[in-house]
Scaffold this motif. Sequence first.
Motif, PDB file in Angstrom:
ATOM      1  N   LEU A   6       0.823  -1.217   0.000  1.00  0.00           N
ATOM      2  CA  LEU A   6       0.000   0.000   0.000  1.00  0.00           C
ATOM      3  C   LEU A   6       0.857   1.267   0.000  1.00  0.00           C
ATOM      4  O   LEU A   6       0.431   2.320   0.439  1.00  0.00           O
ATOM      5  N   ARG A   7       2.065   1.158  -0.535  1.00  0.00           N
ATOM      6  CA  ARG A   7       2.982   2.303  -0.484  1.00  0.00           C
ATOM      7  C   ARG A   7       2.940   3.178  -1.731  1.00  0.00           C
ATOM      8  O   ARG A   7       3.903   3.865  -2.052  1.00  0.00           O
ATOM      9  N   GLN A   8       1.805   3.217  -2.412  1.00  0.00           N
ATOM     10  CA  GLN A   8       1.718   4.029  -3.635  1.00  0.00           C
ATOM     11  C   GLN A   8       2.273   5.445  -3.436  1.00  0.00           C
ATOM     12  O   GLN A   8       3.098   5.916  -4.213  1.00  0.00           O
ATOM     13  N   ALA A   9       1.834   6.104  -2.364  1.00  0.00           N
ATOM     14  CA  ALA A   9       2.231   7.501  -2.161  1.00  0.00           C
ATOM     15  C   ALA A   9       3.745   7.617  -1.976  1.00  0.00           C
ATOM     16  O   ALA A   9       4.378   8.522  -2.542  1.00  0.00           O
ATOM     17  N   ARG A  17      -4.613   1.828  -3.728  1.00  0.00           N
ATOM     18  CA  ARG A  17      -3.379   2.286  -3.080  1.00  0.00           C
ATOM     19  C   ARG A  17      -2.233   1.321  -3.376  1.00  0.00           C
ATOM     20  O   ARG A  17      -1.102   1.550  -2.967  1.00  0.00           O
ATOM     21  N   GLU A  73      -8.497   1.501   3.725  1.00  0.00           N
ATOM     22  CA  GLU A  73      -7.099   1.825   3.382  1.00  0.00           C
ATOM     23  C   GLU A  73      -6.660   1.210   2.060  1.00  0.00           C
ATOM     24  O   GLU A  73      -5.553   1.458   1.594  1.00  0.00           O
ATOM     25  N   ASN A  93      -6.604   4.774  -2.539  1.00  0.00           N
ATOM     26  CA  ASN A  93      -5.758   5.960  -2.486  1.00  0.00           C
ATOM     27  C   ASN A  93      -6.356   6.913  -1.442  1.00  0.00           C
ATOM     28  O   ASN A  93      -7.534   7.240  -1.508  1.00  0.00           O
ATOM     29  N   PRO A  94      -5.571   7.353  -0.455  1.00  0.00           N
ATOM     30  CA  PRO A  94      -6.151   8.139   0.633  1.00  0.00           C
ATOM     31  C   PRO A  94      -6.499   9.578   0.256  1.00  0.00           C
ATOM     32  O   PRO A  94      -7.171  10.260   1.029  1.00  0.00           O
ATOM     33  N   PRO A 102      -0.868   8.439  -9.869  1.00  0.00           N
ATOM     34  CA  PRO A 102      -1.590   7.644  -8.868  1.00  0.00           C
ATOM     35  C   PRO A 102      -2.796   6.981  -9.520  1.00  0.00           C
ATOM     36  O   PRO A 102      -3.222   7.371 -10.601  1.00  0.00           O
TER      37      PRO A 102
END
Length: 679
Positions: free
Chosen positions: A69-72, A111, A188, A191-192, A107
């Motif tokens: 979940l480390r897209q950002a 996520r 979660e 994408n947040p 993005p």
Amino acid sequence: MGLLALGTALDWPDAKKQAQLVRSWGIKQLLEIWNKAKGKERDIMLWGDEVEYLVVTYSKDDPKILLSLRQADILEALASDKALSKARCCSDGSGSPSSQPPPVFHPEFGRFMLEATPGKPWGIGFRELLEVEPNMKLRRCIAKDHMLPNEYPITLTTFPRLGSPGVFTDPYYPASGSKLRSQFVPDEIANPHIRFPTLAANIRSRRGRKVQVNVPVFRDEKTPWPWRDPTVNYDLHQWPEDDDVRNGAAPDNFIHMDAMAFGMGSCCLQITFQAKNLTEGRQMYDQLSPLGPIMLALTAATPIYKGFLADTDVRWNQISRAVDDRTPEEMGEKPLVNDRWRIPKSRYASNSTYISEDPRLRPEYFDADLVIDEDIKQQLLDGGMDDRLATHFAHLFIRDPIVIFSEDLQELDLTKTDHFENIQSTNWQHMRFKPPPADNSIGWRVEFRPMEIQITDFENAAFTVFLVLVTRVILSYNLNFYIPIRRVDENMETAHARDAVLQKRFFFRRNLFPAVRAPRSAAGSGTSTPIPSRPPTPAGPVEDEYRLMTVNEIINGTAYARGTPTQADRDAAGESEGDFPGLMPLVESYLDSVNVDVATRCRLAAYLELIRKRASGELCTAARWIREFVEKHPEYGRDSVVGEKITKDLVERVIKVGEAEARGEGGMEGLGLGGLLGR
Ligand code: ADP
Ligand code: MG
Ligand code: MG
Ligand code: MG
Ligand code: MG
Ligand code: MG
């Protein structure tokens, strides 16, 4: 799509109150673009692809493969890498330097997803077609370089165990948050950025219940029948929506999913084309439309959902259902009281109308029951737009805007297109007609959206190149693919069937050449033969203009198809009728007619060979390959269950293929899809 500015996103009841305002401002912005850009001429032929990835964590010794979940963080690492340069990664094999700036990463809803596009759009040259595959490999390589050592970008359309019981994300979050209210995936997973959870929550609120993404389960020898999705919990009482499954949301024999992430978490391959002017853009939109279902079937890659084999091969309907915001009234389940229309399709669906002013476009091809907003159509007509395009936009504008930021409602800014784009970009049809941006810097564009992402970049490049060449052929020969739009819808359903590419037949136009013309000789000049202004030749019944064809016939032509085993069987059964030239022979004759150097032609031939063999069944789809991988796995119990070990081995295999491909080895061969990478 870039990162959107932060703002205050309205919850559904408040957003609904502003819907009419957003629509009316959106139409004013559209008319502003229209009046500025309708006469735009001689925009150059540009095009660009989009590749989407899942990011997984994998290590040899860990029994689990997880979605990262480390897209950002990954996007941040990419954005802040000043030294990002292509020289560091895979060589492109051509020996010549690329004209491309570093790729651009975007993005996505999930996520666990990333999107990558070339650094700038591709031009008309044939040699640029050869840069696509190295560029796709470079993108994958750069993405990997900005991940943790145990993270990998992969191009499976969906993660096989998304939403299965147990842990499937890294880090772990428990399911059932306030936004998605899913019993299978946590909030979660999205994408947040506030836009995405709001999109999901407002779709759910507008519907009045959770989305219902039900996929028929594949019935294997030991699959209990009737089959009841064993992962559904009927005893949850946290949210009102927990009642959905008690109210029949999860029917027997279907894999049941209940959140936007199950659809918008899938990866696809999209291509955007810039037309030289409005007329050509509208022509491309119409002519590529009937090809959508064919390309969907050819690229089929989605046989597993939530840990079970599905009875379908493609992602399309699942995404459609995952963002279906229609109310019970709009769906025809209740009498119309509060809503304005019954709406037959989700806002993610095959497109519902044609837009060209081509005289070959017969009234019979249209959907007589197309739902449009008559007031909006009138505003567009009053603003100078023609009937056909006004109808198209008046159809898109039957939808409510889903995500509205209160900051944007203070005053109408006609130098922007935000309100127009709000509706336009949440109408996810298989073709998208993209007007120029407000500053008019680029031209009228058409996006082709149905294709599934392929496991290898060789395949992704092959489908990209093929579609680009088909587009050139359409424009050069002024081909006519029109069939009634409802038949395109039917074809879209047909494309879902297991092995549709070999087992099904699709409605397709018999004669693509109402008036035979020689192709323009300038190599890929991007100029099209003007659409003839004469009235259409006296026409017989529309039903005589098309017939059912196999994908093999459509792509390779009846002459070639007759020599291939599946077609021979059909012919023996008396199913064939009438000759059809086939898209591939048309592409070949187009290539013969233009100046392509021998080396380029040879390399293009490898891509075309993949498409030809995919259509004939000599090579299998990713969906078939994945099914066979599961079926042969020692842990598979012939009960439709795709467990953790099978998932791990499958994804590991996919990662290995990607690594082999990056090293220039025969990734396709490793996949068992045939020895094409050894070209
Ligand atoms: P979206 O996500 O809205 O479809 P993207 O910004 O991700 O759009 O880009 C779509 C593709 O369009 C990219 O491959 C990009 O290179 C390409 N592209 C950008 N400008 C043009 C243009 N003027 N004509 C054709 N394609 C373009
Ligand atoms: Mg994009
Ligand atoms: Mg996008
Ligand atoms: Mg998207
Ligand atoms: Mg995308
Ligand atoms: Mg796109």
